[in-house]
Design a protein around this motif. Structure first.
Motif, PDB file in Angstrom:
ATOM      1  N   LEU A  77       7.122  -0.827  -0.324  1.00 53.07           N
ATOM      2  CA  LEU A  77       7.938  -0.518   0.849  1.00 53.07           C
ATOM      3  C   LEU A  77       9.407  -0.804   0.550  1.00 53.07           C
ATOM      4  O   LEU A  77       9.726  -1.651  -0.289  1.00 53.07           O
ATOM      5  N   PRO A  78      10.334  -0.106   1.214  1.00 49.13           N
ATOM      6  CA  PRO A  78      11.758  -0.352   0.975  1.00 49.13           C
ATOM      7  C   PRO A  78      12.135  -1.798   1.301  1.00 49.13           C
ATOM      8  O   PRO A  78      11.680  -2.341   2.318  1.00 49.13           O
ATOM      9  N   PRO A  79      12.927  -2.442   0.464  1.00 50.87           N
ATOM     10  CA  PRO A  79      13.299  -3.839   0.715  1.00 50.87           C
ATOM     11  C   PRO A  79      13.995  -4.060   2.058  1.00 50.87           C
ATOM     12  O   PRO A  79      13.906  -5.152   2.627  1.00 50.87           O
ATOM     13  N   ARG A  80      14.666  -3.039   2.580  1.00 50.02           N
ATOM     14  CA  ARG A  80      15.394  -3.197   3.832  1.00 50.02           C
ATOM     15  C   ARG A  80      14.510  -3.023   5.072  1.00 50.02           C
ATOM     16  O   ARG A  80      14.995  -3.199   6.191  1.00 50.02           O
ATOM     17  N   MET A  81      13.255  -2.688   4.883  1.00 46.30           N
ATOM     18  CA  MET A  81      12.359  -2.615   6.041  1.00 46.30           C
ATOM     19  C   MET A  81      12.120  -4.027   6.560  1.00 46.30           C
ATOM     20  O   MET A  81      11.657  -4.904   5.819  1.00 46.30           O
ATOM     21  N   PRO A  82      12.398  -4.284   7.832  1.00 44.68           N
ATOM     22  CA  PRO A  82      12.239  -5.650   8.375  1.00 44.68           C
ATOM     23  C   PRO A  82      10.787  -6.126   8.296  1.00 44.68           C
ATOM     24  O   PRO A  82       9.847  -5.340   8.478  1.00 44.68           O
TER      25      PRO A  82
END
Length: 277
Positions: free
Chosen positions: A100-105
């Motif tokens: 998953l994208p690192p910026r996804m909370p």
């Protein structure tokens, strides 16, 4: 929960690239957690798990410390702060969420995984060897699993790869038990996959070897030479030589053309078998 552990409070240092020194652990427990040693029956540094496990006198003491201090205090390592997860060893397991994208909370991931059980904590994993201290994009979720989690789940429309201990691996397309070495016959494909794939090939993709590359090169050479030969024959047949003396019209070399055609078909079959074309 392990029958040999009771009232066990876990301080998980896997968020750090290395387990802290004993002096650092002592200051963390006494100054930040304000641990009352009179309530401690045992304090163990678990090297294999990169954790400190404390056995308290009562279950309530362990639960209270975890509730009040989980991921609220940090340890500084190489000028970076690492929040330390604290939880009671109560049958929960570690679930790792990949891709998953690192910026996804993290709260979005937590909200989605709640359908599979009770979430205890969630934190970002960091590199331990090659890039110490740098987050690697993997989320580590501590949870009590109540129903099986598939190997691949959709979170906010993105595919996430899920791994945990004793997990039953599932197919990414039909969500059934992994059928390695067989083509998936399910219809529940991802949007970006329009054809069925062999899962064994997906996990262990074959590399194109040098002989296979030569087969392709030879096929291309045959295709080109045959096309060139056909062009020359078409050019020759467009000119009428029947009235020229000593130059009777030449006939096409049929056996050679058939031989080339059979070779082409054999090469194409071999190339498709090797998944080259």
């Amino acid at each position: 929960m392990n029958k040999f552990r009771q009232n066990s409070l876990v301080f998980d240092f896997n968020v750090m690239p290395v387990i802290p020194e004993l002096g650092t652990i002592q200051r963390f427990l006494q100054q930040q957690i304000k641990l009352d040693l009179s309530s401690v029956r045992n304090l163990q540094v678990n090297v294999s798990r990169n954790q400190v496990i404390i056995e308290t006198t009562t279950p309530e003491q362990a639960t209270c410390i975890a509730k009040n201090h989980n991921s609220k205090h940090f340890i500084v390592h190489e000028k970076k702060r690492f929040l330390i997860p604290i939880y009671v060893e109560d049958g929960s397991i570690e679930v790792k969420v990949h891709d998953l994208p690192p910026r996804m909370p993290n709260h979005m991931i937590e909200n989605h995984l709640q359908q599979y059980g009770e979430i205890i904590s969630i934190h970002d994993e960091v590199w331990r060897d090659f890039f110490p201290g740098v987050p690697n994009g993997v989320r580590v979720v501590r949870m009590k699993i109540q129903k099986p989690i598939p190997s691949f789940v959709k979170i906010e429309g993105l595919s996430a790869y899920i791994v945990h201990k004793n997990q039953i691996k599932t197919c990414r397309y039909c969500t059934q038990k992994l059928h390695a070495g067989q083509k998936c016959k399910g219809t529940n494909y991802n949007d970006d996959n329009s054809t069925t794939l062999n899962e064994d090939q997906e996990e262990h993709p074959e590399k194109t070897t040098e002989p296979e590359k030569k087969i392709i090169d030879n096929a291309c050479d045959l295709f080109f030479s045959d096309r060139h030969e056909n062009n020359e024959q078409n050019l020759n047949t467009s000119i009428d030589h029947s009235n020229e003396k000593g130059n009777p019209q030449q006939t096409t070399n049929v056996p050679r053309k058939i031989d080339i055609l059979s070779k082409k078909k054999a090469i194409v079959r071999l190339a498709k078998k090797k998944r080259i074309l």
